[in-house]
Each structure stands twice: as structure tokens, then as C-alpha cells.
Design a protein around this motif. Structure first.
Motif, short mmCIF file in Angstrom:
data_model
loop_
_atom_site.label_atom_id
_atom_site.label_comp_id
_atom_site.label_asym_id
_atom_site.label_seq_id
_atom_site.Cartn_x
_atom_site.Cartn_y
_atom_site.Cartn_z
N MET A 28 -26.13 9.52 10.17
CA MET A 28 -24.89 9.00 9.65
C MET A 28 -24.88 7.48 9.83
O MET A 28 -25.18 6.98 10.91
N ARG A 29 -24.53 6.77 8.78
CA ARG A 29 -24.56 5.31 8.86
C ARG A 29 -23.28 4.77 9.51
O ARG A 29 -22.23 5.41 9.48
N LYS A 30 -23.40 3.60 10.08
CA LYS A 30 -22.30 2.93 10.74
C LYS A 30 -21.26 2.47 9.71
O LYS A 30 -21.59 2.01 8.64
N TYR A 31 -19.99 2.60 10.05
CA TYR A 31 -18.90 2.16 9.18
C TYR A 31 -18.91 0.64 9.05
O TYR A 31 -19.16 -0.08 10.02
N SER A 32 -18.61 0.16 7.86
CA SER A 32 -18.53 -1.28 7.61
C SER A 32 -17.31 -1.56 6.75
O SER A 32 -17.16 -0.99 5.67
N ARG A 33 -16.45 -2.46 7.23
CA ARG A 33 -15.26 -2.84 6.45
C ARG A 33 -15.67 -3.52 5.15
O ARG A 33 -15.05 -3.33 4.11
N ARG A 78 -18.46 -3.00 3.44
CA ARG A 78 -18.96 -1.96 2.53
C ARG A 78 -17.79 -1.20 1.93
O ARG A 78 -17.78 -0.88 0.74
N GLU A 79 -16.80 -0.91 2.74
CA GLU A 79 -15.60 -0.22 2.25
C GLU A 79 -14.90 -1.06 1.19
O GLU A 79 -14.44 -0.54 0.17
N ALA A 80 -14.83 -2.37 1.40
CA ALA A 80 -14.20 -3.27 0.43
C ALA A 80 -14.99 -3.28 -0.88
O ALA A 80 -14.40 -3.31 -1.97
N VAL A 115 -14.91 -9.65 -3.34
CA VAL A 115 -14.85 -9.25 -1.93
C VAL A 115 -14.72 -10.48 -1.03
O VAL A 115 -14.09 -10.43 0.02
N ARG A 116 -15.25 -11.60 -1.48
CA ARG A 116 -15.15 -12.85 -0.71
C ARG A 116 -13.70 -13.31 -0.57
O ARG A 116 -13.36 -14.02 0.37
N GLN A 117 -12.84 -12.87 -1.46
CA GLN A 117 -11.41 -13.21 -1.36
C GLN A 117 -10.79 -12.55 -0.12
O GLN A 117 -9.86 -13.08 0.47
N VAL A 118 -11.32 -11.38 0.24
CA VAL A 118 -10.81 -10.65 1.40
C VAL A 118 -11.62 -10.99 2.65
O VAL A 118 -11.06 -11.13 3.74
N TYR A 119 -12.94 -11.12 2.49
CA TYR A 119 -13.84 -11.43 3.60
C TYR A 119 -14.58 -12.73 3.27
O TYR A 119 -15.71 -12.69 2.75
N PRO A 120 -13.98 -13.89 3.54
CA PRO A 120 -14.56 -15.18 3.14
C PRO A 120 -15.96 -15.45 3.69
O PRO A 120 -16.71 -16.22 3.10
N ARG A 131 -27.34 -6.01 -0.28
CA ARG A 131 -27.84 -4.94 0.60
C ARG A 131 -26.94 -3.71 0.55
O ARG A 131 -27.43 -2.58 0.48
N ASN A 132 -25.64 -3.92 0.55
CA ASN A 132 -24.72 -2.79 0.51
C ASN A 132 -24.74 -2.09 -0.85
O ASN A 132 -24.68 -0.87 -0.91
N LEU A 133 -24.83 -2.84 -1.92
CA LEU A 133 -24.93 -2.22 -3.25
C LEU A 133 -26.20 -1.39 -3.35
O LEU A 133 -26.19 -0.27 -3.87
N THR A 134 -27.30 -1.93 -2.83
CA THR A 134 -28.57 -1.19 -2.84
C THR A 134 -28.47 0.08 -2.01
O THR A 134 -28.91 1.15 -2.44
N LEU A 135 -27.87 -0.01 -0.84
CA LEU A 135 -27.68 1.16 0.03
C LEU A 135 -26.80 2.21 -0.66
O LEU A 135 -27.16 3.39 -0.71
#
Length: 131
Positions: free
Chosen positions: A1-6, A8-10, A31-36, A45-49
Motif C-alpha cells: 500500500m502506498r503512502k498517502y500524499s496530499r 497526489r490527492e489534489a 495544483v500549484r495554486q493550492v500547493y505553491p 511522478r504522481n501522474l505516472t504512478l
């Protein structure tokens, strides 16, 4: 099970809210608007995963960039060669045929990616009006 990522969730939430099949750069900008502090590399990396795990689709329609789709149920896509729009098309026949067949060599077919190309109605109407 992979680790949760805010982050990745965004990314997942953003993709789930879109119907236009954004590129990685579009996802990054949103996403940069929420996580600058998020980097473009993190988005890639997250899209690939997510794509490798089947949570999203990675689409190549020949325009030089990959597009992403949160809709993973079997469906086709339509790419307008004029304006570059990319949309979902739900057609049962091509999907049913792909899933019910085996290849001529007996290989099991588990899925397909059907991309239709042409000129969308909006672009076609613009050309018709110009003539």
C-alpha cells in the motif's frame, strides 16, 4: 500500500473535476495554486504512478504532449486536429468488440485505447461560415 500524499490527492481531485483531459503542465499550474511549493517533477511522478496503477488514463493523441483522464471506465476519445480539443466518446460497439476478442495469436485482450481524429463540430461550423 502506498503512502498517502496530499499533493497526489489534489492531483486526483483536479483531474476528477475536468472533462478536457489536461496536460501535466495544466495540472501543475492548477495544483500549484493550492500547493505553491509543488514541483513539475512531483506532478509528473504522481501522474505516472496514478496511470501505472490504473487510477487515471494517460493519453497520447499525437499533439506532442500527454493528456490525462480521470474517467477510467472503458470509453473512446475524439481529438480535433483543428483546435486540439480532446473529449470522451461513449460508444459500446468498439469497446465491446475489443473486450470480447482474443488476438489472432490467442493473446487475451484486457483493454484498448481507441482515439478518433477529425474536425469537431465547432471548427467545422467556423470553416463553413468562412466559406
Amino acid at each position: 500500500m502506498r503512502k498517502y500524499s496530499r499533493q497526489r490527492e489534489a492531483i486526483c481531485e483536479y483531474l476528477g473535476s475536468r472533462k478536457d483531459h489536461p496536460t501535466a503542465d495544466m495540472v501543475f499550474q492548477a495544483v500549484r495554486q493550492v500547493y505553491p511549493k509543488i514541483s513539475l517533477g512531483t506532478v509528473y511522478r504522481n501522474l505516472t504512478l496514478l496511470a501505472s496503477e490504473g487510477e487515471i488514463l494517460k493519453l497520447n493523441c499525437g499533439d506532442g504532449v500527454e493528456h490525462y483522464d480521470a474517467q477510467t471506465a472503458p470509453h473512446c476519445h475524439y481529438y480535433c486536429r483543428s483546435c486540439g480539443s480532446l473529449k470522451d466518446i461513449f460508444m459500446e460497439e468498439p469497446i465491446r468488440l475489443a473486450y470480447e476478442k482474443e488476438s489472432e495469436d490467442g493473446d487475451l485482450i484486457e483493454g484498448c485505447n481507441i482515439m478518433f481524429y477529425g474536425i469537431c463540430e465547432k471548427c467545422k461550423n467556423a470553416v463553413d461560415k468562412a466559406e
